[in-house]
Design an enzyme around this catalytic site. Structure first.
Site, PDB file in Angstrom:
ATOM      1  N   CYS A 131      22.007  27.042  10.925  1.00  0.00           N
ATOM      2  CA  CYS A 131      21.483  28.198  10.196  1.00  0.00           C
ATOM      3  C   CYS A 131      22.415  28.708   9.094  1.00  0.00           C
ATOM      4  CB  CYS A 131      21.304  29.386  11.135  1.00  0.00           C
ATOM      5  SG  CYS A 131      20.330  29.028  12.570  1.00  0.00           S
ATOM      6  N   GLY A 154      19.731  24.991   6.488  1.00  0.00           N
ATOM      7  CA  GLY A 154      18.539  24.980   7.338  1.00  0.00           C
ATOM      8  C   GLY A 154      17.290  25.022   6.490  1.00  0.00           C
ATOM      9  N   ASN A 178      23.918  32.848  13.139  1.00  0.00           N
ATOM     10  CA  ASN A 178      24.277  31.453  12.899  1.00  0.00           C
ATOM     11  C   ASN A 178      25.273  31.041  13.978  1.00  0.00           C
ATOM     12  OD1 ASN A 178      26.420  29.785  10.482  1.00  0.00           O
ATOM     13  ND2 ASN A 178      24.929  28.904  11.840  1.00  0.00           N
ATOM     14  N   GLY A 179      24.940  29.984  14.722  1.00  0.00           N
ATOM     15  CA  GLY A 179      25.857  29.507  15.759  1.00  0.00           C
ATOM     16  C   GLY A 179      25.133  29.320  17.068  1.00  0.00           C
ATOM     17  N   TYR A 237      31.130  18.314   5.974  1.00  0.00           N
ATOM     18  CA  TYR A 237      29.743  17.950   5.686  1.00  0.00           C
ATOM     19  C   TYR A 237      28.824  19.111   5.331  1.00  0.00           C
ATOM     20  CZ  TYR A 237      25.076  16.017   6.553  1.00  0.00           C
ATOM     21  OH  TYR A 237      23.778  15.636   6.431  1.00  0.00           O
ATOM     22  N   SER A 265      27.453  14.533   0.083  1.00  0.00           N
ATOM     23  CA  SER A 265      28.610  15.159   0.713  1.00  0.00           C
ATOM     24  C   SER A 265      29.868  14.290   0.685  1.00  0.00           C
ATOM     25  CB  SER A 265      28.276  15.545   2.157  1.00  0.00           C
ATOM     26  OG  SER A 265      27.760  14.420   2.830  1.00  0.00           O
ATOM     27  N   CYS A 306      38.346  23.753  14.676  1.00  0.00           N
ATOM     28  CA  CYS A 306      37.699  23.178  15.848  1.00  0.00           C
ATOM     29  C   CYS A 306      37.526  21.697  15.547  1.00  0.00           C
ATOM     30  CB  CYS A 306      36.335  23.805  16.121  1.00  0.00           C
ATOM     31  SG  CYS A 306      35.435  22.921  17.431  1.00  0.00           S
ATOM     32  N   CYS A 362      34.384  17.806  18.476  1.00  0.00           N
ATOM     33  CA  CYS A 362      33.524  16.613  18.472  1.00  0.00           C
ATOM     34  C   CYS A 362      34.333  15.346  18.218  1.00  0.00           C
ATOM     35  CB  CYS A 362      32.354  16.762  17.499  1.00  0.00           C
ATOM     36  SG  CYS A 362      32.783  17.311  15.886  1.00  0.00           S
TER      37      CYS A 362
HETATM   38  S1  SF4 Z   1      32.440  20.549  17.947  1.00  0.00           S
HETATM   39 FE1  SF4 Z   1      32.458  19.617  15.881  1.00  0.00          FE
HETATM   40  S2  SF4 Z   1      30.554  20.289  14.901  1.00  0.00           S
HETATM   41 FE2  SF4 Z   1      30.894  21.606  16.696  1.00  0.00          FE
HETATM   42  S3  SF4 Z   1      31.982  23.407  15.934  1.00  0.00           S
HETATM   43 FE3  SF4 Z   1      33.532  21.965  16.620  1.00  0.00          FE
HETATM   44  S4  SF4 Z   1      34.048  20.736  14.807  1.00  0.00           S
HETATM   45 FE4  SF4 Z   1      32.115  21.804  14.390  1.00  0.00          FE
END
Ligand code: SF4
Length: 457
Positions: free
Chosen positions: A9, A35, A109-110, A248, A289, A437, A440
């Site tokens: 979003c 989105g 958003n989130g 991205y 991107s 973060c 992933c």
């Molecule tokens: S897990 Fe990956 S896609 Fe999700 S918030 Fe963390 S860095 Fe972003």
């Protein structure tokens, strides 16, 4: 990765600004890349909150006539990609609650990771839900808390865990809230006698506003009586901006945590090229991107940058086509290789990430069919090995090629002549060592995952 991963979003708000709904419309239009499934605006005329929302792009949902009916100097809006909470109309935002004392609208958003636990608590307390989105949970929580609206917002924010950039609007006040880990971006800036708030700074620039302030992790900004008040609701807050925002999702003209997204991507390309001794004739990027990273790679490697792939911007998104054969056709319709550029050439192809691997394989095949003699794939992010629980649709662990195969196996699968990824240290370097973060890529989730942890077992 070209359509294999989706942001959930984008949010935008206008406080104390003439024609707030039109300003919000422009903001949402600029955030449309976040989105495309649904769009909505709620406006306050200081007596009531009026909402218009629907499925489709912002330009499809709103006409000039509709916007002219939405009078008021405060508005919040939302663009949505509909995985979180499903595609029901009840989940399209803004969501509004009309109580006896006040009306409240919310956009989010989130993804809240303790949503199931909070929903059970609320249902046991008698709350009835219209949809399945976690945004509705937040709205119920705000209504249920004690005190002034400010106190209600504050105590609700303290109970939420996960990723959230939220705007809350009553008839006369507005609040911008960012989660304790700062996973999703949210900024604001002055406009006329008021303020605009948005998921990305590109939405300010379209309004001719070139400076901004970030809402900090664990912070709430109150807009009331023409005044801005900053409040911290979590002293332990820390910075874990979603790395995928830089890699991205975000537009290259946006600035996140003081880093321009284009510059970040260019730096990832430079870092990829360092110590890469591949011999090639040209560097190309997968549009759009990956173009910034490809420019950075070309500059560092001194291999010429070329346009080897062209994107058709007016074809429907591949993910809404359910079967594999439809997906195959979808990529061909969306992306073409230029034989006059790649034929007989050894090509370095920069992409931002690999999710399932199927799209990368199709692009490598496109280039080889167009005559490329070699295709060396370089990915401007680390290998994705774990799902996201913070509002990004990265597929399940089983679908992630990086969770199942080694780098060498992925290289063979996508039919590339060689394959390299960035590592997490390089990613952090591109972000000036600011907190990111990277869950992933490394499975290190920065919050408790509550019921979502079962998915990883
Ligand atoms: S897990 Fe990956 S896609 Fe999700 S918030 Fe963390 S860095 Fe972003």
């Amino acid at each position: 990765m070209f359509d294999e991963i989706h942001e959930e979003c984008g949010v935008f708000g206008a406080y104390n600004i003439k024609d707030a709904s039109s300003i919000t419309y422009y903001g949402l239009h600029t955030l449309q890349h976040r989105g495309q499934e649904a769009s909505g605006i709620a406006v306050s005329d200081h007596g009531h909150i009026h909402v218009k929302k629907g499925k489709g792009l912002t330009i499809d949902v709103f006409t000039k006539e509709k916007l002219e009916q939405m009078k008021g100097n405060m508005a919040i809006g939302h663009v949505r990609y509909s995985t979180a909470g499903g595609q029901e109309n009840a989940n399209i935002q803004p969501i509004v609650a009309r109580g006896s004392k006040r009306e409240i609208a919310i956009v989010h958003n989130g993804q809240i990771v303790n949503e199931k636990e909070l929903r059970v608590e609320l249902e046991e307390a008698g709350c009835i839900f219209q949809g399945t989105s976690d945004s509705e949970i937040v709205l119920h929580m705000i209504q249920k808390e004690e005190g002034s609206l400010c106190e209600k917002v504050m105590s609700t924010a303290k109970k939420l865990v996960g990723a959230f950039s939220i705007l809350v609007m009553s008839e006369n006040e507005m609040y911008a809230i960012r989660d304790q880990k700062g996973l999703r971006p949210l900024s604001y800036t002055k406009m006329q006698d008021g303020y605009v708030i948005g998921s990305e700074t590109c939405a300010f620039e379209v309004l001719g506003l070139y400076s901004h302030t970030d809402v900090l992790p664990g912070q709430i900004i109150q807009f009331k009586d023409g005044i801005v008040r900053k409040m911290i609701y979590d002293e332990q807050a820390s910075n874990h901006m979603c790395a995928m925002e830089y890699i991205y999702f975000a537009r290259p003209d946006s600035v996140i945590e003081n880093i321009n997204v284009h510059n970040f991507r260019k730096e990832t390309g430079r870092l990829l090229a360092q110590n890469d001794d591949v011999k090639a004739d040209i560097v190309i990027g997968v549009p759009d991107s990956s173009l910034s990273a490809a420019i950075g790679y070309a500059e560092q490697s001194e291999i010429p940058f070329e346009t080897g792939l062209v994107k058709n911007r007016f074809v429907g998104r591949t993910f809404i086509q359910p079967t594999q054969s439809q997906r195959d056709r979808g990529v061909r319709m969306k992306l073409s290789a230029i034989p006059h550029v790649v034929s007989g050439k050894s090509v370095v192809m920069i992409d931002d990430s690999i999710v399932r691997g199927t799209t990368s394989r199709r692009i490598v095949r496109l280039l080889k069919e167009a005559g490329a003699s070699e295709v060396h794939v370089r990915i401007a992010s680390p290998i994705i090995t774990s799902p996201c629980f913070y509002g990004v649709d990265t597929s399940t662990k089983e679908e992630l090629i990086g969770a199942r195969m080694s780098k060498e196996e992925i290289c063979r699968y996508i039919e590339a002549d060689s394959l390299e990824f960035m590592n997490i240290a390089q990613l952090s370097k591109a972000a000036n060592e600011q907190g990111l973060c990277t869950a992933c890529f490394d499975g290190n989730y920065c919050t408790d995952l509550f019921s979502y942890a079962k998915v990883l077992e």
